[in-house]
Design a protein around this motif. Structure first.
Motif, PDB file in Angstrom:
ATOM      1  N   LYS A 734       1.012  -1.142  -0.101  1.00 56.05           N
ATOM      2  CA  LYS A 734      -0.008  -0.038   0.057  1.00 56.05           C
ATOM      3  C   LYS A 734       0.989   1.148  -0.094  1.00 56.05           C
ATOM      4  O   LYS A 734       1.922   1.449   0.838  1.00 56.05           O
ATOM      5  N   PRO A 735       0.518   2.020  -0.667  1.00 56.27           N
ATOM      6  CA  PRO A 735       1.351   3.360  -0.668  1.00 56.27           C
ATOM      7  C   PRO A 735       1.346   4.043   0.452  1.00 56.27           C
ATOM      8  O   PRO A 735       0.124   4.281   1.294  1.00 56.27           O
ATOM      9  N   ARG A 738       1.308  11.313   1.404  1.00 56.08           N
ATOM     10  CA  ARG A 738       2.387  12.292   0.588  1.00 56.08           C
ATOM     11  C   ARG A 738       3.427  12.653   1.567  1.00 56.08           C
ATOM     12  O   ARG A 738       4.409  12.828   0.999  1.00 56.08           O
ATOM     13  N   HIS A 739       3.201  12.764   2.817  1.00 50.47           N
ATOM     14  CA  HIS A 739       4.317  13.355   3.858  1.00 50.47           C
ATOM     15  C   HIS A 739       5.322  12.364   3.908  1.00 50.47           C
ATOM     16  O   HIS A 739       6.503  12.741   4.166  1.00 50.47           O
ATOM     17  N   LEU A 740       5.148  11.122   3.327  1.00 49.91           N
ATOM     18  CA  LEU A 740       6.063  10.002   3.866  1.00 49.91           C
ATOM     19  C   LEU A 740       6.689   9.425   2.602  1.00 49.91           C
ATOM     20  O   LEU A 740       7.380   8.769   2.440  1.00 49.91           O
ATOM     21  N   ILE A 751      -0.499  -4.142   5.665  1.00 50.39           N
ATOM     22  CA  ILE A 751      -1.441  -4.568   6.823  1.00 50.39           C
ATOM     23  C   ILE A 751      -1.135  -5.842   6.935  1.00 50.39           C
ATOM     24  O   ILE A 751      -1.478  -6.852   6.222  1.00 50.39           O
TER      25      ILE A 751
ATOM     26  N   ARG B  58      -6.671   0.966   4.667  1.00 50.16           N
ATOM     27  CA  ARG B  58      -6.278   1.948   3.950  1.00 50.16           C
ATOM     28  C   ARG B  58      -4.929   2.613   4.923  1.00 50.16           C
ATOM     29  O   ARG B  58      -5.154   2.878   6.331  1.00 50.16           O
ATOM     30  N   ILE B  59      -3.898   2.877   4.429  1.00 52.54           N
ATOM     31  CA  ILE B  59      -2.723   3.358   5.421  1.00 52.54           C
ATOM     32  C   ILE B  59      -3.139   4.999   5.495  1.00 52.54           C
ATOM     33  O   ILE B  59      -2.754   5.573   4.426  1.00 52.54           O
ATOM     34  N   THR B  61      -1.743   8.468   7.272  1.00 47.38           N
ATOM     35  CA  THR B  61      -0.599   9.016   7.952  1.00 47.38           C
ATOM     36  C   THR B  61      -1.290   9.894   9.209  1.00 47.38           C
ATOM     37  O   THR B  61      -2.097  10.730   8.935  1.00 47.38           O
ATOM     38  N   TRP B  87      -7.820  15.538   2.466  1.00 48.60           N
ATOM     39  CA  TRP B  87      -6.831  16.357   1.987  1.00 48.60           C
ATOM     40  C   TRP B  87      -6.041  15.864   0.684  1.00 48.60           C
ATOM     41  O   TRP B  87      -5.339  14.634   0.767  1.00 48.60           O
ATOM     42  N   GLN B  88      -6.039  16.406  -0.076  1.00 52.49           N
ATOM     43  CA  GLN B  88      -5.703  16.152  -1.309  1.00 52.49           C
ATOM     44  C   GLN B  88      -5.703  14.775  -1.846  1.00 52.49           C
ATOM     45  O   GLN B  88      -4.858  13.955  -2.108  1.00 52.49           O
ATOM     46  N   GLN B  89      -6.971  14.343  -1.921  1.00 53.97           N
ATOM     47  CA  GLN B  89      -7.454  12.951  -2.429  1.00 53.97           C
ATOM     48  C   GLN B  89      -6.695  11.958  -1.570  1.00 53.97           C
ATOM     49  O   GLN B  89      -6.639  10.910  -1.747  1.00 53.97           O
ATOM     50  N   GLU B  90      -6.336  12.311   0.027  1.00 60.87           N
ATOM     51  CA  GLU B  90      -5.837  11.425   0.650  1.00 60.87           C
ATOM     52  C   GLU B  90      -6.548  11.525   1.958  1.00 60.87           C
ATOM     53  O   GLU B  90      -7.046  12.550   2.491  1.00 60.87           O
ATOM     54  N   LEU B 145      -1.189  20.793   6.797  1.00 58.59           N
ATOM     55  CA  LEU B 145      -0.658  19.792   6.004  1.00 58.59           C
ATOM     56  C   LEU B 145       0.208  19.953   4.919  1.00 58.59           C
ATOM     57  O   LEU B 145       0.712  19.097   4.191  1.00 58.59           O
ATOM     58  N   ASP B 146       0.869  21.168   4.721  1.00 54.69           N
ATOM     59  CA  ASP B 146       1.545  21.637   3.613  1.00 54.69           C
ATOM     60  C   ASP B 146       2.719  20.786   3.549  1.00 54.69           C
ATOM     61  O   ASP B 146       3.412  20.410   4.659  1.00 54.69           O
ATOM     62  N   ASP B 147       2.935  19.945   2.308  1.00 58.47           N
ATOM     63  CA  ASP B 147       3.832  19.053   2.336  1.00 58.47           C
ATOM     64  C   ASP B 147       5.150  19.768   1.295  1.00 58.47           C
ATOM     65  O   ASP B 147       5.820  19.213   0.678  1.00 58.47           O
TER      66      ASP B 147
END
Lengths: 1074, 160
Positions: A734-735, A738-740, A751, B58-59, B61, B87-90, B145-147
């Motif tokens: 699983k991806p 974005r932060h990681l 999982i 779903r993973i 963050t 946030w941004q499709q996440e 959440l700005d990355d």
């Protein structure tokens, strides 16, 4: 007809897209074949053009129809061998198909697009090959009388061709409403039917017949088709499922067949169904013609398809805007075989069934039922998953197939000769990955052709074949799909790249100075860097490789370059399996679990606590494991990731707090692995020592064993130290968020069975994080790797292994061996107490090891071989027992234990003792009269003997070489390394006549020594002979540059002595001069 | 402040407490609120990232909101929750100490951030508003959440 017309168009477009996909390759194959026309292939291309023509006419796509028609005609001429498919012809066809694709992609505005250029080219082509008399045919229209009001056109040429090939030509009238729409058929079915039985020469919807709003609705939408087929007039109505009066015969084959009677005559008896159809007609069709009629009045002539009001309007309104969505329809949909779909349906059904079972079992508390049900669900789920994945997988050939054309076109325009080799077309990848690869690959192939491959003359000048080679290869490796683009062109000049980057201000000069060549080469990925001296229209716009890289980054891919000037460049794209399920080894550090892709795992090793100190060494700052002779750099996963080894409370709050602390603690934990593991609890100087002590105790107390996962990244190997191994599991990748995503050490997350999340280790990324990135020149691991490589290289020699007695392993350096011959015992002659054999027309003296050394005589009952060697300019044969073997190894030579006459020493090979045979000594013993050694006594005065300085770090080699040299009557001063040699030389000064030095030595290498000597004026003319076990051209160049006079291979006694003799007279002269 | 339609019109705001301070997010950006499950730490991640968790396959963050706002760290208690935001499709999780009420919010009530608020917090807020007696800071999710790479690098560098 009005129903689902858009759907039909989509279907048509999807179908044509499929047909066009392989066309380029086919055309190129046809071109290659030249005169030998592969009819099957031509037919295939022909059919594609043909069905496009058929379909487009139905949708009123005039331009597409016209172009496909002309293309088809040319293909027909190729098929009938009127036109030879030479490159020009194929070029025109390729361009025509390109245009067709363009038209189809912009289908809504295709009628407004300009195709005149293509038509002229095609027509010109067709006519130029025709005999004079037939030229007119191509243009002559309407030579045959068509029924009044017919919308189709026919030219003499088509008719003639059809007749010649034994076809009948019919004029067929379909009614789109009654013959097609109302019978639940669709227009494509009709086209398929027609194509199955013959050839559609032309087809048009007759818009005039539909009438206008003002007129009474006529109730029919006629479709006129000019159809050429082998089917005779008797059967045609059956085939087409049409009443006879709608079929009119226009031409028959010119055989002796009775002229086919005009179909109208036969059509006297109408089929019984026809009247019924007429009755229905007004009722259902009443509103449709009105609707279409309305559209027709808006644009009466420009758009022939007026059957669909919606469609007719669209081109007009879309003229200014981008092409309508229909153009991209084919890309947005995916074709899945019915079979796969059926499987999916079945599995879905199974899943529902299993769920019901599970529910039932749960409600009745039937544990056995629950078990069975859950097993079933798991089974079905994995099958379902597999089936769904399958729908997304496509062969990479879908992208590769376009490149022959790209390369061909480029080689033509640039006047280069380029051969494209494609391998691994069948490798399957996810559809999105394949699509994403298209642009970067195209760019790189173009780059290779444009910048990589040189002009033929240049290639010949460089001694390469005039034809450049570009290889495109796809394969699976280490759980990734690898796409390689290799060319044998001029390569990338790192200096040029870095200079360009500096001059463009993309990087500072200082930074460049510290970069390795590989790093410099990698600068081509910097935005705004283009090294092409001349900007061409093909590539070199300075937006190249950075775009490639960012595209690949988006796909989660990586790109690497290897390049050698004038040898070529290799780009290696690694694409991850972000969508896949991969078997992975689960490991743990502390209480954290990680998944390591199984494909990267070479082996698992557990080092018992007692052996840790033996097996793990420290080189510089790095820990390495010695595993079966290989040095494997180690990375502690816990250390690299900074994992706190403390047991974490199960209560979640505690967990979080502890982890925080670990992050902070990390900086103070700099102790090397050894300390961490081997010296359990003995450190006491650091503030956190107490805690660590307890920590180490807990962790290593039980066994203190070290668990290591040996990893292969594809380019290098290393070991990951973990606390625990678990099972191998199939995990779903699983991806990460974005932060990681930017963290190179993780490939994603998964999982686990218990619902917890584990990170997947990216083995290359982790190595990079641990400072092992082999491309970054300064990292400690690169130094380590270089050291390892050097150690391996150093004194690595080939030995010929043989047996004297069974089990008694002996070896001699390969350099001493001229040939090995298998002999029969009968070949050995005994005369005058000496053994000889006839060999190449002369008598070869034979010796055995027992002649000199105190070993058992050779067992002559065994199979024998003779090792032929040249000693003192004469050939001699050493008789040994079979079998013989060759090894290359770095030996630790023991000169004491087994030293005796004829045996120089011993070494351990493959866990056995190998006796190192001293052939020279044996020969001296057996044939003293040969005077192999000049002997010290030959030279009158010991003081007058020329002094030779010998630098060599291996005691064995130094001893051997010293003996050679002394036996020749020289005096030898020895030094164990370069530094010592230099000091000795400074002491002895001009007494030294020649320096003989090894190249790879500690403290100062042979090259360093040579440089030092050359830097001093007083040693300016001193000859230096370099000794090496491998003398590559590169090494020789380096040596020459450093000031080495001559290179000789270690232990090649004769040549070394010859070289000395050659050099020494000069040395003597030099002395006189001084 | 950045204009963002769904956060300035009349809407609902889900409030929560971090380090005894009240904050809110417009409900349109909040998918759900979940209890804290197992959070897997991601080493080398920016330090405001707590780790990743499994949200029904779903993973996700998980961001330590307190840390991001430069507040004191609070121990995770039984009241702690994770706001799952879009946030941004996440889906991204935000750790909070305690869930508050969902309150109505009118954009006209939004006041500028007080001048004396630390920059770390002020930069993350649309503004503040009163709900009853409570002063609530309306968070700007996009800023939190700005990355943007530059920023992340800085944070990473700080974290190591």
């Amino acid at each position: 007809m009005t129903l689902g017309n858009d759907e039909l168009l989509k279907e048509f477009l999807a179908e044509t897209n499929e047909q066009l996909a392989g066309i380029e390759t086919d055309l190129l194959t046809i071109e290659e074949g030249g005169e030998n026309i592969n009819e099957e292939l031509v037919n295939k291309v022909f059919r594609a053009a043909h069905s496009i023509k058929g379909g487009s006419s139905l949708f009123g796509l005039k331009k597409i129809q016209e172009l496909s028609h002309k293309t088809e005609s040319v293909l027909d001429l190729i098929r009938s061998r009127v036109i030879r498919p030479n490159p020009e012809v194929v070029n025109i066809l390729l361009i025509s198909f390109d245009k067709l694709k363009e038209l189809l992609n912009n289908v809504m505005i295709s009628n407004e697009m300009d195709i005149s250029e293509n038509l002229v080219a095609l027509t010109g082509l067709a006519t130029s090959f025709l005999p004079q008399s037939e030229k007119g045919f191509f243009h002559k229209q309407g030579a045959v009388k068509l029924p009044a009001g017919a919308a189709v056109n026919v030219n003499e040429m088509d008719l003639e061709l059809a007749r010649k090939s034994g076809h009948y030509v019919y004029f067929v009238e379909y009614d789109l409403i009654h013959d097609i729409d109302m019978l639940d058929k669709n227009i494509l079915d009709v086209v398929r039917l027609l194509i199955a039985f013959g050839k559609v020469l032309d087809a048009q919807v007759n818009t005039d017949a539909v009438g206008t709003l003002e007129e009474e609705p006529s109730g029919i939408i006629p479709l006129h088709v000019l159809f050429s087929t082998e089917v005779g007039p008797d059967e045609i109505e059956m085939v087409l499922e049409l009443p006879k009066e709608r079929i009119k015969l226009l031409a028959s084959p010119p055989k002796d067949l009775p002229a086919a009677p005009p179909p109208i005559q036969i059509a006297g008896i109408s089929p019984p169904t026809a009247p019924a159809r007429t009755e229905v007609q007004p009722a259902t069709a009443s509103d449709k013609p009105a609707e279409t009629g309305a559209a027709a009045t808006q644009s009466p002539t420009a758009h022939p398809v007026n059957t669909d009001g919606e469609k007719a309007k669209r081109p007009a309104s879309d003229q200014s805007g981008p092409p309508a969505a229909a153009g991209s329809v084919a890309d947005a949909t995916l074709r899945v075989s019915v079979e796969v779909l059926e499987t999916l349906m079945n599995l879905a059904g199974e899943l529902v069934l299993s769920r019901n079972q599970l529910r039932e079992a749960l409600s009745t508390n039937d544990m056995r039922g629950v078990n069975a049900g859950s097993q079933r669900v798991s089974l079905v789920t994995s099958e379902l998953q597999e089936a769904i994945m399958q729908t997304r997988m496509q062969p990479i050939g879908n992208v590769f197939n376009k490149f022959p054309r790209v390369v061909r076109d480029m080689s033509r325009t640039q006047g280069k000769e380029i051969q494209l080799i494609i391998e691994g077309k069948e490798v399957e990848m996810d559809k999105t990955l394949i699509e994403g690869l298209n642009d970067p690959l195209t760019h790189m192939i173009r780059n290779s052709c444009d910048h990589g491959i040189e002009m033929p003359e240049e290639r010949i000048r460089k001694g390469k074949s005039p034809t450049g080679k570009v290889t495109l290869r796809a394969y699976h490796e280490a759980g990734q799909v690898i796409v390689e683009i290799t060319d044998d062109g001029k390569g990338i000049n790192p200096a040029k790249i870095s200079a360009s980057a500096v001059s463009k201000g993309l990087i500072s000069q200082e930074k460049v100075l510290g970069m390795s060549d590989a790093e410099k080469t990698a600068l081509i990925f910097l935005p705004g860097l283009s090294t092409a001296e001349k900007v061409s229209d093909i590539s070199g716009r300075g937006v190249g490789m950075d775009v490639v890289k960012s595209n690949l980054d988006r796909l989660g891919g990586k790109i690497e370059i290897e390049s050698k000037v004038d040898e070529g460049t290799r780009f290696c794209i690694k694409l991850p399996l972000t969508l896949a399920i991969i078997p992975s080894l689960v490991v743990a550090v502390g209480n954290e679990r990680f998944a390591v892709p199984q494909i990267n795992v070479l082996e698992l090793t557990r080092i018992p606590a007692a052996q840790i100190q033996n097996k793990i060494e420290i080189v510089g700052d790095a820990e390495v494991l010695t595993l079966r002779g290989r040095l494997i750099p180690l990375v502690s996963l816990g250390r690299v990731l900074g994992i706190n080894r403390e047991v974490v409370d199960e209560t979640t709050g505690q967990t979080l707090t502890d982890r925080r602390q670990s992050l902070a603690d990390r900086r103070s934990r700099r102790s090397p692995l050894l300390e961490e593991v081997a010296i359990t609890g003995q450190t006491g100087s650091e503030p956190s020592a107490a805690k660590r002590e307890a920590d180490s105790d807990r962790r290593y107390h039980a066994a203190n064993d070290l668990n290591i996962v040996i990893i292969s990244t594809g380019t290098f190997q290393y070991g990951i130290v973990v606390d625990q191994f678990f099972n191998t599991e199939e995990i779903v990748v699983k991806p990460l968020g974005r932060h990681l995503k930017g963290l190179p050490e993780y490939a994603g997350a998964t999982i686990m069975g218990d619902g917890k999340v584990a990170l997947i280790i990216d083995v290359s990324g982790l190595a990079g994080k641990a400072g092992m990135r082999h491309v970054s020149g300064s990292s400690r691991a690169a130094v380590l790797a270089a050291e390892t490589a050097r150690e391996n290289r150093q004194d690595s020699m080939s030995f010929l292994l043989f047996q004297n007695q069974p089990g008694e392993l002996c070896g001699i350096p390969m350099e001493m061996v001229l040939r090995v011959e298998r002999i029969e015992r009968s070949q050995v002659e005994n005369s005058a107490g000496r053994r000889t054999m006839q060999y190449r027309g002369a008598s070869l003296p034979l010796i055995t090891l027992s002649d000199a050394a105190e070993v058992k005589p050779i067992d002559e009952a065994q199979k024998l071989a003779v090792i032929v060697s040249s000693i003192g300019g004469r050939e001699v044969g050493l008789m040994v027992a079979m079998p013989v073997d060759v090894i290359e190894t770095r030996l630790q030579i023991d000169q004491k234990t087994h030293r005796q006459k004829g045996i120089a020493g011993s070494a351990i090979v493959k866990d056995k003792t190998m006796l190192l045979v001293d052939l020279v000594e044996i020969v001296e013993t057996v044939f003293p009269e040969w005077q192999v050694s000049a002997g010290p006594e030959k030279t009158a005065d010991k003081a007058a003997r020329p002094l030779i300085l010998l630098a060599e770090d291996s005691d064995f080699f130094r001893g051997q070489v010293k003996r050679f040299i002394e036996s020749e009557g020289f005096a030898v001063a020895e030094a164990p390394d370069g530094q010592a040699a230099w000091e000795l030389l400074c002491q002895l000064g001009e007494k030294v006549k020649v320096v003989v030095t090894d190249i790879e030595m500690p403290r100062m290498t042979g090259l360093g020594l040579a440089r030092a000597i050359r830097a001093e004026n007083r040693f300016a003319g001193l000859p230096i002979i370099g000794l090496t076990s491998l003398a590559g051209e590169e090494d020789i160049e380096l040596g020459k540059a450093a000031g080495i006079t001559d290179y000789q291979i270690k232990l090649d006694r004769d040549r070394l002595l010859e070289s000395l003799r050659r050099i020494l007279p000069r040395a003597a002269e030099r002395q006189i001069e001084f | 402040m950045e204009e963002n339609n769904d956060e300035v019109t009349q809407s609902l705001v889900a409030t929560f407490i971090v380090d005894d301070r009240h904050y809110g997010l417009t409900t349109s950006r909040v998918r759900e609120v979940v209890r804290i499950g197992e959070i897997t730490p991601v080493h080398h991640s920016p330090d405001f990232i707590l780790g990743i968790m499994n949200l029904r396959g779903r993973i996700v963050t998980v961001v330590d909101l307190g840390r991001k706002l430069g507040l004191n760290r609070q121990a995770v208690t039984g009241h702690s929750r994770i706001f799952i935001a879009e946030w941004q499709q996440e889906h991204v999780g935000l750790l909070v100490d305690r869930v508050g009420e969902v309150v109505p919010f009118d954009e006209t009530e939004l006041r500028p951030v007080p001048e004396n608020m630390p920059a770390a917090q002020a930069g993350m807020l649309h503004g503040v508003f009163h709900s009853g007696k409570l002063l609530i800071g309306l968070l700007n999710l996009d800023l939190i959440l700005d990355d943007a790479p530059g920023k992340e690098d800085r944070q990473k560098a700080g974290g190591e």
